[in-house]
Every structure is written in C-alpha cells, then in structure tokens.
Design an enzyme around this catalytic site. Structure first.
Site, PDB file in Angstrom:
ATOM      1  CD  GLU A 160      90.162 -27.614 -65.389  1.00 21.20           C
ATOM      2  OE1 GLU A 160      90.186 -26.852 -66.367  1.00 21.20           O
ATOM      3  OE2 GLU A 160      91.132 -27.809 -64.644  1.00 21.20           O
ATOM      4  CG  ASN A 202      90.031 -33.403 -61.434  1.00 24.68           C
ATOM      5  OD1 ASN A 202      90.049 -33.434 -60.207  1.00 24.68           O
ATOM      6  ND2 ASN A 202      90.994 -32.852 -62.147  1.00 24.68           N
ATOM      7  CG  HIS A 238      94.651 -25.568 -58.621  1.00 26.69           C
ATOM      8  ND1 HIS A 238      95.950 -26.030 -58.547  1.00 26.69           N
ATOM      9  CD2 HIS A 238      94.043 -26.304 -59.582  1.00 26.69           C
ATOM     10  CE1 HIS A 238      96.117 -27.011 -59.429  1.00 26.69           C
ATOM     11  NE2 HIS A 238      94.983 -27.196 -60.060  1.00 26.69           N
ATOM     12  CD  GLU A 265      94.323 -30.648 -61.201  1.00 28.29           C
ATOM     13  OE1 GLU A 265      94.586 -29.444 -61.423  1.00 28.29           O
ATOM     14  OE2 GLU A 265      93.717 -31.361 -62.014  1.00 28.29           O
ATOM     15  CG  ASP A 267      98.487 -25.513 -56.577  1.00 24.56           C
ATOM     16  OD1 ASP A 267      97.306 -25.149 -56.411  1.00 24.56           O
ATOM     17  OD2 ASP A 267      99.021 -25.541 -57.699  1.00 24.56           O
TER      18      ASP A 267
END
Ligand code: 9MR
Length: 448
Positions: A160, A202, A238, A265, A267
């Site tokens: 990030e 990432n 996400h 990640e 979701d």
C-alpha cells in the site's frame, strides 16, 4: 481504508475467457470437478488461500474449514512489523512460525504479509525518520525474510505505498520520506535474504485500470527495466457491490510486464451481486496464465475485518454460501494452466521410472533465481542428482534445498538429508541463485 464503490459491474463473458483459453497451449477442461477450493485451483496449477491467525488455531469448526478447503495460508496480522519486531532489534516469530508449521504439516504454501507498510508499524519505528528509519526498515526486511527463508512462496515486500485518487503518485509516509528508492531497496534486501521467494508489491483500489493501478504499473515496468528484483503484483481486491469492467484487463497488463499476479485479499460486500463478483474475479484470474492464485481475506463472515458486511465465502455458522459455490464452479470450469504448473496429460502414457527435472527462472539484469522441480517417475526415488549447464560468464552463487560442488559450466545439484526421498509420482523442489543468464537447456535428473 476505503472500499471502492465506483465502477460498473460486468460479468466477464464466457466467450472472452474461452478465447484466451484457446490461445494457450495447456488447457484444463472441466472433466474432473474437484470438491474443494484448493484442489480445484490446483487443477490449473494455482493455489486458493486464506488469511488466518495463530490465535484461531484452537477454533475447531474454523480449522476444519481451513484444512479442508485451502492450500495456501497468509497471516492476517502475525507477520506484520508490529507483530514481528515489537521492540527494535528484538524479533518475535512465535505466531508466524505456528502458521508456517501448520501450513507445512498440511501441504499448504505460505504467502508472507507484509515486510514494510506505513500502517501497523511498531511505535518505535513510527518515531524514527531519515537514515535511522531507512536502516531499521531494511534491517527488518532482512531479518524477517531470513528467518522465514525457504518457507515463503511469495512475500508482500511492500504494501500500500501508492496514494488513492487520481494522482497515481506515491502515498506520503514516514517510509516514503526516507527517499523514493525505499521500495526498491526493500525488494533488493528481500531478494538477498530469501532468493527463493517470489517478491510482490501489494495494494488495494487497484481493481481495474485506474490512476492508482497505473502508477503501480509504471513502477513495476521501471523496476523490470532497471533490474530491480520484483516477481509479482498483489491485487488485494477488497470489493464493493460492483466490479470494474477492466478487472481482467488490468491483471493482463501486469502479466504482460513479466510478473505474476496474485489476488491477495479477496472479499466482497454482501449484496445481490456477491456470488457473481466472486465468480467473475475467479474467472478473470483463471483467464490469465500468470495469475497464479487467489487468497480470500478470512474464513467465515464473522472472521472478517469488514464487520457487518458479510464479505466471505462461509457464513458465521461455517456453511458454504452461494458465493462459495460460484467460486468452486468457476475454478472447476478451468482455464490456462500457470506457467510453472506441470503440463497436464490428456492420455495416460506410461510413466518411466527414475526422475525428471524442470527449471523455472526468475531473471533480472545480471542475475536470476532458478526453481527446480524434481519429479519421481513410477517408482519412489531415494536420492537424486540434477545436472544443469550454467551458461559461460555466469556462476551459481548459492543454493537451497540442494548442495553443489562446482559453480560454473556443468553443475550437479544433489539432494540434502531431508528431501532425497520422493514418492512415486511426487516431487520436491530446490533452488539456486546465479549471476549472468540462467540455464536454458533442460536439466537432467538421475535417481539414486
Ligand atoms: O484484516 C486486518 C485487520 O485484522 C487489522 O486490524 C488491520 C490493521 O490495519 O489489517 C487488516 O488487514 C489489512 C491488510 O493487512 C492490508 N490490506 C488491507 C487489510 C484490511 O484492512
């Protein structure tokens, strides 16, 4: 962090997927439907992983799902800077080690998350700046990657580091203020510490072609051009209630730079589109040969960091949701195999005894790492040696999970004490790092 709500939901058309599949040499069909996420992903050489925490290992219903469904683990928090170096120079790996041991005992690979990040820094690091912070950060990368050396499939070396919004620029942080080269310094340190791990950048809000993902794209392109060691890009994913129509295109453009892509990640906010979005993400990854795996960010809805959004594949009672079935079906529909996966055979030719070896290279300017897979034939192998020809001008600088006596020209690697025995049809892997260009000829394998 914010969840992207922009973008238009678009179901990836089956036609688009089949065009990509048809262009690939090795395609797995849907003939053999697997019944778990990990087994199904493995049919195309991919992994299907989950974020977990050592403190949940005593939760039996939870672990039943983890052990049944997934073939890769990542630490949701246990390997972060605050967890592993709570005081400067004093490292605690207990929970990270537990996670790795569990994965190894269950034949799962491990993603490492994350070596450097502006968030979840220990308070001592938050108070540092300039050279003191840079040195502490690089030492952290070196110590943690060295501790886990040989056990991590892919590291999120930096997490990030790009700003949200339209700038496509780096995010301001204490790390960024140590100099723009902090990311490449981290990647070089990680490579030196664990040459066998794939090194990833990432980030989130990179779920399509947008200013932020383009900023990252430009960094990766620059790293590849200048020989900074980078092997993969993690798209966190996400997701909200829509999926950007350029999701697959974005994966593809990173892959075209010569890096792997991993969905790291995943979701998806609950809503009428949840199952479709999960399936579309899965299909998009399967449609790109270099998209090598998917990780969901938690097991049950009740385990998620997104309280109240029920964004995962299992409900609080551990039951499979519609999203689960959609993902499994998408995995079972297949796609092109990943470049490192064994080529599937459509018939059943007799498997010879002895062993065979295949090499996969991660190259950069002036050097490379090689991963060699030793596969046993129709009989178990007790001891093996692999012959490799190192192109002139280059040399092997180190090896792991094997020993070598010479370093240039013809080089023979032999098994070490713990990996000489390979079951019939099974495999083991070793690796080495070298200068110059990597070996191009097929390695030879001798059993015994
Ligand atoms: O899921 C993680 C949560 O338990 C932590 O409290 C949080 C701390 O910032 O980090 C969460 O995981 C994040 C991951 O490490 C990086 N990408 C965003 C994830 C969700 O915030």
């Amino acid at each position: 962090m914010s969840i992207p709500r922009k973008g238009r939901f678009a179901l990836l058309s089956a036609a688009a997927v089949s065009v990509v599949a048809a262009a690939s040499i090795a395609v797995i069909g849907s003939a053999e439907a697997a019944s778990t996420l990990g087994a199904s992903a493995a049919q195309t050489g991919r992994y299907f992983g989950v974020a977990t925490s050592a403190f949940k290992f005593s939760d039996t219903p939870y672990m039943t799902i983890v052990n049944r469904e997934f073939n890769s683990l990542v630490a949701e928090n246990d390997m972060k800077w605050d967890a592993t170096e709570p005081q400067q120079g004093r490292f605690t790996f207990t929970n990270g080690d537990r996670l790795v041991s569990h994965a190894q005992a269950h034949g799962m690979t491990v993603r490492g998350h994350t070596l450097l990040w502006h968030a979840q820094q220990p308070s001592w690091a938050q108070g540092l700046s300039g050279a003191a912070l840079r040195n502490a950060a690089i030492n952290h990368v070196t110590q943690v990657a060295t501790h886990f050396r040989g056990k991590i499939h892919s590291w999120d070396v930096v997490n990030e580091a790009f700003a949200d919004g339209g700038s496509g620029a780096r995010r301001d942080s204490n790390l960024q203020r140590t100099g723009n080269d902090w990311i490449e310094a981290a990647f070089r340190a990680a490579r030196a510490a664990d040459p066998g791990a794939k090194l990833c950048y990432n980030d989130y809000n990179t779920d399509g072609i947008n200013a932020k993902s383009t900023g990252i794209y430009n960094m990766v392109r620059d790293f590849k051009a200048r020989g900074v060691p980078i092997d993969c890009v993690g798209l966190q994913s996400h997701l909200g209630t829509t999926l950007d129509s350029t999701y697959q295109q974005n994966i593809q453009r990173f892959a075209d730079l010569g890096v792997d892509v991993q969905i790291t990640e995943l979701d998806v906010q609950q809503g009428s589109n949840q199952a479709n979005i999960f399936a579309s993400v899965t299909r998009a990854c399967l449609a790109v040969a270099r998209c090598t795996g998917i990780t969901v960010w938690g097991v049950r809805d009740s385990d998620s960091w997104r309280t109240g959004q029920n964004p995962l594949l299992f409900d609080a009672g551990g039951n499979k949701k519609a999203a689960y079935t959609a993902v499994l079906n998408a995995l079972n529909a297949g796609g092109p195999t990943t470049p490192t996966s064994p080529t599937p055979s459509t018939s059943n030719p007799p498997v010879p005894a002895g062993c065979s070896a295949r090499v996969t290279l991660n190259s950069w300017t002036g050097g490379y790492t090689a991963t060699v897979r030793v596969t046993a034939g129709s009989s178990p192998v007790n001891g093996w040696s692999v012959g490799v020809t190192v192109p002139s001008g280059g040399a092997v600088t180190n090896a792991w999970n094997a020993t070598n006596t010479s370093t240039s020209g013809p080089v023979t690697f032999r098994n070490v004490s713990y990996n000489g025995s390979v079951a019939a049809g099974g495999f083991t892997e070793f690796g080495f790092q070298g200068t110059g260009t990597g070996p191009t000829a097929n390695p030879t394998c001798t059993a015994g």
